[in-house]
Each structure stands twice: as C-alpha cells, then as structure tokens.
Design a protein around this motif. Structure first.
Motif, PDB file in Angstrom:
ATOM      1  N   ASP A 154       0.824  -1.209   0.000  1.00  0.00           N
ATOM      2  CA  ASP A 154       0.000   0.000   0.000  1.00  0.00           C
ATOM      3  C   ASP A 154       0.857   1.257   0.000  1.00  0.00           C
ATOM      4  N   TRP A 181       2.252   1.693  -3.437  1.00  0.00           N
ATOM      5  CA  TRP A 181       1.169   2.155  -4.308  1.00  0.00           C
ATOM      6  C   TRP A 181       0.990   3.668  -4.178  1.00  0.00           C
ATOM      7  N   LEU A 193      -2.472  -5.376  -5.273  1.00  0.00           N
ATOM      8  CA  LEU A 193      -3.075  -4.122  -5.721  1.00  0.00           C
ATOM      9  C   LEU A 193      -2.939  -3.929  -7.225  1.00  0.00           C
ATOM     10  N   SER A 198      -3.443  -5.200 -11.492  1.00  0.00           N
ATOM     11  CA  SER A 198      -4.448  -5.724 -12.423  1.00  0.00           C
ATOM     12  C   SER A 198      -4.333  -7.228 -12.603  1.00  0.00           C
ATOM     13  N   TRP A 207      -4.066  -9.361 -10.141  1.00  0.00           N
ATOM     14  CA  TRP A 207      -4.421 -10.047  -8.895  1.00  0.00           C
ATOM     15  C   TRP A 207      -5.318 -11.245  -9.169  1.00  0.00           C
ATOM     16  N   GLN A 211      -6.030  -8.959   0.266  1.00  0.00           N
ATOM     17  CA  GLN A 211      -6.232  -7.883  -0.697  1.00  0.00           C
ATOM     18  C   GLN A 211      -7.058  -6.748  -0.098  1.00  0.00           C
ATOM     19  N   LYS A 212      -8.093  -7.113   0.674  1.00  0.00           N
ATOM     20  CA  LYS A 212      -8.951  -6.086   1.255  1.00  0.00           C
ATOM     21  C   LYS A 212      -8.173  -5.183   2.202  1.00  0.00           C
ATOM     22  N   GLN A 260      -6.119  -2.861   0.086  1.00  0.00           N
ATOM     23  CA  GLN A 260      -6.946  -1.986  -0.736  1.00  0.00           C
ATOM     24  C   GLN A 260      -7.550  -0.843   0.081  1.00  0.00           C
ATOM     25  N   ARG A 275      -4.686   1.799   0.876  1.00  0.00           N
ATOM     26  CA  ARG A 275      -3.752   2.301  -0.136  1.00  0.00           C
ATOM     27  C   ARG A 275      -3.828   3.814  -0.327  1.00  0.00           C
ATOM     28  N   ASP A 276      -4.894   4.448   0.121  1.00  0.00           N
ATOM     29  CA  ASP A 276      -5.020   5.894  -0.070  1.00  0.00           C
ATOM     30  C   ASP A 276      -4.875   6.688   1.224  1.00  0.00           C
TER      31      ASP A 276
END
Length: 281
Positions: free
Chosen positions: A5, A8, A129, A131, A133, A199-200, A203, A206-207
C-alpha cells in the motif's frame, strides 16, 4: 520495509507529478547509470508492482527502483528546499518544469528496457493491488510448500506481492492462527478467506498514510508493535518473537489466546480452539 500500500501511494505521487511531462532534469547517482541522460524524454507512467516501482519513459526505457527498508521518493515543487535527507543520500533526480522527484537511499535503482521489465519483476506472484491479482493463484502458490510457516510464506513475494511484516502479523491475527502454523494445516474456511482478506486490507489502506486494520482509527492495529499490551479482543498480553522469511529474521506479533497453534519455544503454550474473527469493514 514499505509494504504494497505504501509503494502504491508512492507510485501515485510520482505518476501525478511526472506522467505526461518532459524531463528537463535527470541525474542517476549510481555508478552503472551515472552517464545516462533522460532529459528531453516524456515520462509515460509510474506503476507499482508489489514493492517495486516502474517509471516508464519515452523511448522504451524503465527506471526500476525498490525502497526496501530506508528508501523513499519525495516530490517537491521547483524552488522549494528538498527535505528528504542529506545530499549524499540522493540516488536519483527526475524533474520537469514544475516538480522534481528525488529518490533517497534507494538500494535498488536500474535503468532497463521496458521490454525487459520481467527480468526485474517477473519472479513476483500476483500483485495484491495490481491488475494481475488472482486470489486462487496466490493461494495455490502459498500451498506449494505445505510445511512452510504461514508467516514466512506470506512474506515470500514469489507467492503474492505486497505483504510485509505489518500485514503478515495483522492477517494472521484476523485469521485466528499463529504465523508459525504450517500452511498445509490452515483450516479450509480460513484458507478460503486468506487471499481475499489480504487484498482487502491493502486496498482499504492504499489511499491513507496511516494504515488501519481494526476499523477504528483511534486504535489502528490489532497486534503489530503492541508487544506487552493487552489484546483488543480478549485482554491477553500480545507477544513478540523473531520469524524468518528466508532472508532475515523479523519481529512477529500475535495474541496467544486468539491465535492458537505452534509458537517459538519459550513464548506461549498452545491454546485450544480457534476464535471467531471479524473482517474490518
């Protein structure tokens, strides 16, 4: 080491600052590429791949970097003082008419043909994170060595790309198993949850600069960095021990009550029965 993350977010900052612009400054301060001049070329994109950064540049070139423990990319508006560290720690400078990206303490920095990117990142498993995955493939990768400790397998970027020591400890807590449990002994319901939950976690974080796995910003993490403190679920004191990943030992945190199973000698007895887990929203 920055995890998927964090990388990213670094890629997003670099992409926003550089993509679609012409470089007017280029300085790669590593002996092998010190004479390379990228000025006059357009930056096409900056893409994360697991814990790697790929800066693609006009003319079929890619600047590949990896942050490892201490590296960082900082972006500054032109005219502003650089604050990422002393000048002797700078390994790369890429600048356009408005902003300058400065790479500090980068242990991996290489300029390669974009067509040869697989040489640098082709060994990586599915990117949590990215494409590419694929949760089923990631789980199959983990299961290839059923006797390997789950924590070690999660850190192996050949299995799935992006998990580091923080997410390793937090993910094992949420699954209700110790990081020393052999992958092959992971119960079926936990195995089905493993890769989607991994992944969750990345995800949803990540921001934001401060990752949260508990769903409560006032208490960000369940176990990582909390040795000696009370478990947020059961009140048992959190333990810490070293666990290897094939390259080095890393501090690993767990709750001996919420995470039954094998542990290093002298740390905690086994406790009976798995506990229920809730997934952060």
């Amino acid at each position: 080491m920055p995890e998927g993350d964090t990388v990213w977010m670094a890629a997003k900052r670099l992409h926003t600052a550089l993509a679609g612009t012409v470089l007017i400054r280029s300085d790669l301060r590593v002996p092998k590429f010190a004479t390379a001049d990228l000025t006059g070329r357009t930056v096409l994109d900056v893409t994360p791949r697991g814990k790697h950064l790929l800066t693609r540049i006009e003319g079929g070139l890619t600047l590949h970097s990896h942050l490892r423990m201490d590296g960082s990319w900082k972006v500054f508006e032109n005219g502003r003082r650089w604050t990422g560290g002393p000048d002797h720690q700078i390994r790369a400078i890429l600048g356009n008419a408005d902003r300058t990206a400065v790479g500090y303490r980068l242990p991996v920095l290489e300029l390669l043909r974009t067509a040869d990117e697989e040489r640098a990142v082709g060994h990586l498993g599915p990117d949590l994170l990215g494409s590419d995955w694929d949760p089923d493939k990631a789980l199959a990768n983990l299961r290839r060595d059923p006797d390997r400790a789950l924590g070690e397998a999660l850190l192996d970027q050949r299995n799935l790309a992006g998990i580091g020591n923080v997410y390793k400890s937090e993910l094992c807590f949420l699954l209700g198993v110790t990081p020393w449990l052999p992958v092959g002994e992971l119960p079926g319901d936990r195995a089905a949850l493993l890769t989607p939950l991994a992944q969750k976690l990345l995800q949803v974080n990540r921001d934001r600069p401060n990752r949260v796995t508990t769903g409560r910003p006032e208490q960000k993490l369940f176990v990582y960095g909390r040795a000696g403190r009370r478990c947020l679920r059961c009140g048992t004191r959190i333990l810490v021990a070293e666990q290897g990943d094939g390259s080095r030992e890393r501090p690993t945190y767990w709750c001996p009550s919420c995470q039954p199973g094998p542990t290093p000698p002298g740390t905690a007895p086994r406790t009976a029965g798995p506990t229920s887990r809730s997934v952060p929203r």
